[in-house]
Scaffold this motif. Structure first.
Motif, PDB file in Angstrom:
ATOM      1  N   GLY A 168       9.885  -6.804   7.270  1.00 15.56           N
ATOM      2  CA  GLY A 168       9.564  -7.518   6.041  1.00 15.56           C
ATOM      3  C   GLY A 168      10.179  -6.867   4.824  1.00 15.56           C
ATOM      4  O   GLY A 168       9.743  -7.108   3.697  1.00 15.56           O
ATOM      5  N   GLN A 169      11.227  -6.045   5.049  1.00 17.96           N
ATOM      6  CA  GLN A 169      11.890  -5.371   3.947  1.00 17.96           C
ATOM      7  C   GLN A 169      12.666  -6.371   3.080  1.00 17.96           C
ATOM      8  O   GLN A 169      12.889  -7.504   3.466  1.00 17.96           O
ATOM      9  CB  GLN A 169      12.816  -4.264   4.459  1.00 17.96           C
ATOM     10  CG  GLN A 169      13.970  -4.698   5.365  1.00 17.96           C
ATOM     11  CD  GLN A 169      13.641  -4.637   6.822  1.00 17.96           C
ATOM     12  OE1 GLN A 169      12.633  -5.200   7.236  1.00 17.96           O
ATOM     13  NE2 GLN A 169      14.490  -3.989   7.624  1.00 17.96           N
ATOM     14  N   ARG A 170      13.075  -5.917   1.912  1.00 18.53           N
ATOM     15  CA  ARG A 170      13.717  -6.773   0.914  1.00 18.53           C
ATOM     16  C   ARG A 170      14.968  -7.467   1.420  1.00 18.53           C
ATOM     17  O   ARG A 170      15.298  -8.567   0.985  1.00 18.53           O
ATOM     18  CB  ARG A 170      14.086  -5.946  -0.321  1.00 18.53           C
ATOM     19  CG  ARG A 170      12.935  -5.704  -1.278  1.00 18.53           C
ATOM     20  CD  ARG A 170      13.365  -4.881  -2.464  1.00 18.53           C
ATOM     21  NE  ARG A 170      12.296  -4.851  -3.445  1.00 18.53           N
ATOM     22  CZ  ARG A 170      12.207  -5.653  -4.491  1.00 18.53           C
ATOM     23  NH1 ARG A 170      13.145  -6.560  -4.702  1.00 18.53           N
ATOM     24  NH2 ARG A 170      11.189  -5.568  -5.324  1.00 18.53           N
ATOM     25  N   HIS A 171      15.726  -6.828   2.279  1.00 22.07           N
ATOM     26  CA  HIS A 171      16.997  -7.389   2.735  1.00 22.07           C
ATOM     27  C   HIS A 171      17.277  -6.955   4.162  1.00 22.07           C
ATOM     28  O   HIS A 171      16.618  -6.072   4.698  1.00 22.07           O
ATOM     29  CB  HIS A 171      18.137  -6.959   1.807  1.00 22.07           C
ATOM     30  CG  HIS A 171      18.323  -5.472   1.745  1.00 22.07           C
ATOM     31  ND1 HIS A 171      19.005  -4.762   2.713  1.00 22.07           N
ATOM     32  CD2 HIS A 171      17.906  -4.543   0.830  1.00 22.07           C
ATOM     33  CE1 HIS A 171      19.013  -3.476   2.403  1.00 22.07           C
ATOM     34  NE2 HIS A 171      18.346  -3.310   1.271  1.00 22.07           N
ATOM     35  N   LYS A 172      18.267  -7.607   4.759  1.00 24.14           N
ATOM     36  CA  LYS A 172      18.611  -7.349   6.160  1.00 24.14           C
ATOM     37  C   LYS A 172      19.961  -6.646   6.292  1.00 24.14           C
ATOM     38  O   LYS A 172      20.527  -6.566   7.382  1.00 24.14           O
ATOM     39  CB  LYS A 172      18.646  -8.669   6.940  1.00 24.14           C
ATOM     40  CG  LYS A 172      17.345  -9.465   6.894  1.00 24.14           C
ATOM     41  CD  LYS A 172      16.208  -8.727   7.566  1.00 24.14           C
ATOM     42  CE  LYS A 172      14.975  -9.608   7.716  1.00 24.14           C
ATOM     43  NZ  LYS A 172      14.339  -9.965   6.443  1.00 24.14           N
ATOM     44  N   LYS A 173      20.507  -6.135   5.184  1.00 23.30           N
ATOM     45  CA  LYS A 173      21.828  -5.512   5.244  1.00 23.30           C
ATOM     46  C   LYS A 173      21.832  -4.284   6.157  1.00 23.30           C
ATOM     47  O   LYS A 173      22.799  -4.027   6.860  1.00 23.30           O
ATOM     48  CB  LYS A 173      22.312  -5.140   3.835  1.00 23.30           C
ATOM     49  CG  LYS A 173      22.521  -6.348   2.937  1.00 23.30           C
ATOM     50  CD  LYS A 173      23.316  -6.015   1.689  1.00 23.30           C
ATOM     51  CE  LYS A 173      24.780  -5.818   2.023  1.00 23.30           C
ATOM     52  NZ  LYS A 173      25.639  -5.802   0.832  1.00 23.30           N
ATOM     53  N   GLU A 174      20.733  -3.530   6.137  1.00 25.34           N
ATOM     54  CA  GLU A 174      20.644  -2.365   7.013  1.00 25.34           C
ATOM     55  C   GLU A 174      20.664  -2.766   8.486  1.00 25.34           C
ATOM     56  O   GLU A 174      21.267  -2.082   9.308  1.00 25.34           O
ATOM     57  CB  GLU A 174      19.372  -1.562   6.723  1.00 25.34           C
ATOM     58  CG  GLU A 174      19.480  -0.622   5.553  1.00 25.34           C
ATOM     59  CD  GLU A 174      18.265   0.276   5.444  1.00 25.34           C
ATOM     60  OE1 GLU A 174      18.428   1.439   5.058  1.00 25.34           O
ATOM     61  OE2 GLU A 174      17.158  -0.183   5.754  1.00 25.34           O
ATOM     62  N   ILE A 175      19.997  -3.876   8.809  1.00 22.79           N
ATOM     63  CA  ILE A 175      19.961  -4.342  10.198  1.00 22.79           C
ATOM     64  C   ILE A 175      21.368  -4.685  10.672  1.00 22.79           C
ATOM     65  O   ILE A 175      21.776  -4.346  11.788  1.00 22.79           O
ATOM     66  CB  ILE A 175      19.031  -5.559  10.353  1.00 22.79           C
ATOM     67  CG1 ILE A 175      17.588  -5.181  10.009  1.00 22.79           C
ATOM     68  CG2 ILE A 175      19.109  -6.129  11.768  1.00 22.79           C
ATOM     69  CD1 ILE A 175      16.980  -4.149  10.927  1.00 22.79           C
ATOM     70  N   SER A 176      22.125  -5.363   9.806  1.00 25.07           N
ATOM     71  CA  SER A 176      23.507  -5.699  10.142  1.00 25.07           C
ATOM     72  C   SER A 176      24.328  -4.437  10.383  1.00 25.07           C
ATOM     73  O   SER A 176      25.123  -4.368  11.330  1.00 25.07           O
ATOM     74  CB  SER A 176      24.125  -6.525   9.003  1.00 25.07           C
ATOM     75  OG  SER A 176      25.482  -6.798   9.254  1.00 25.07           O
TER      76      SER A 176
END
Length: 225
Positions: A36-44
């Protein structure tokens, strides 16, 4: 060396931990979280890093820690503050008990896979003061994991939580990562999910300072310096 679970957020620290575990000869299982973090850039970034490193398996766990918020990273009503690295106060970006939750998942995953090692890239030297990034916490979690898993209690196969950077300056960590071949352009550290890193949040400031101290150029682009 056996098997190891690496907590892989996609940030600088977890990427270095991933490459260190590989260099030490472990068969690596990577674990990332959409919490539920602010963005998914880290996941990518985590997906790219796992693919480049050739991990045995990469799992992304979905959990809704934004349901209760309590952090600027999981509650859109709380603004991400600009860094004040000298304040001594824990910033609003602290996510309540996040590493406790992540390590619990990692312990379950490790036991299921027959892994006796967990890697986490926390440090209590260059950090924002988060209580779940301190050695006392890591030691306590390792003790809890080994009191609550069958592999340890019944069969004596203890699980070790490795925090190799716990007493290391981030600049030293970057130098190590460069020597291991970490592609830091494939990492994302900023708490904001814009096209470019903000350059002013705690995470960006710590990263920028570390690259400067390491005498290396940060390959990530920044909006504001």
């Amino acid at each position: 060396m056996g098997k190891a679970v690496v907590l892989l957020s996609g940030g600088l620290d977890s990427a270095t931990a991933l490459y260190l575990a590989k260099a030490e000869g472990y068969e690596v299982y990577a674990l990332s979280f959409e919490y539920g973090q602010r963005h998914k850039k880290e996941i990518s970034c985590a997906e790219k890093l796992a693919q480049k490193a050739g991990v045995k398996e990469h799992i992304v766990v979905n959990t809704n820690m934004d349901a209760w918020g309590g952090s600027a990273l999981t509650d859109s009503s709380i603004a991400v503050p600009e860094a004040d690295l000298d304040t001594g106060l824990i910033p609003a970006t602290y996510v309540p008990a996040r590493n406790m939750i992540f390590l619990s998942y990692a312990a379950s995953y490790a036991e299921a896979k027959g892994a006796q090692n967990i890697f986490i890239g926390v440090s209590e030297v260059d950090y924002s003061g988060y209580v779940d990034c301190r050695k006392e916490f890591i030691d306590a979690m390792e003790n809890a994991v080994n009191m609550g898993t069958v592999c340890s209690v019944e069969y004596g196969k203890r699980i070790k939580i490795h925090a190799p950077f716990i007493s290391m300056k981030k600049a030293e960590e970057i130098k190590l990562g460069i020597s291991l071949g970490v592609d830091y352009s494939s990492t994302w550290t900023c708490y904001n999910g814009e096209e470019r890193a903000c350059g002013v949040c705690d995470s960006c400031r710590l990263r920028l300072r570390a690259f400067e101290e390491a005498g290396a150029k940060d390959p990530v682009q920044y909006r504001q310096l």
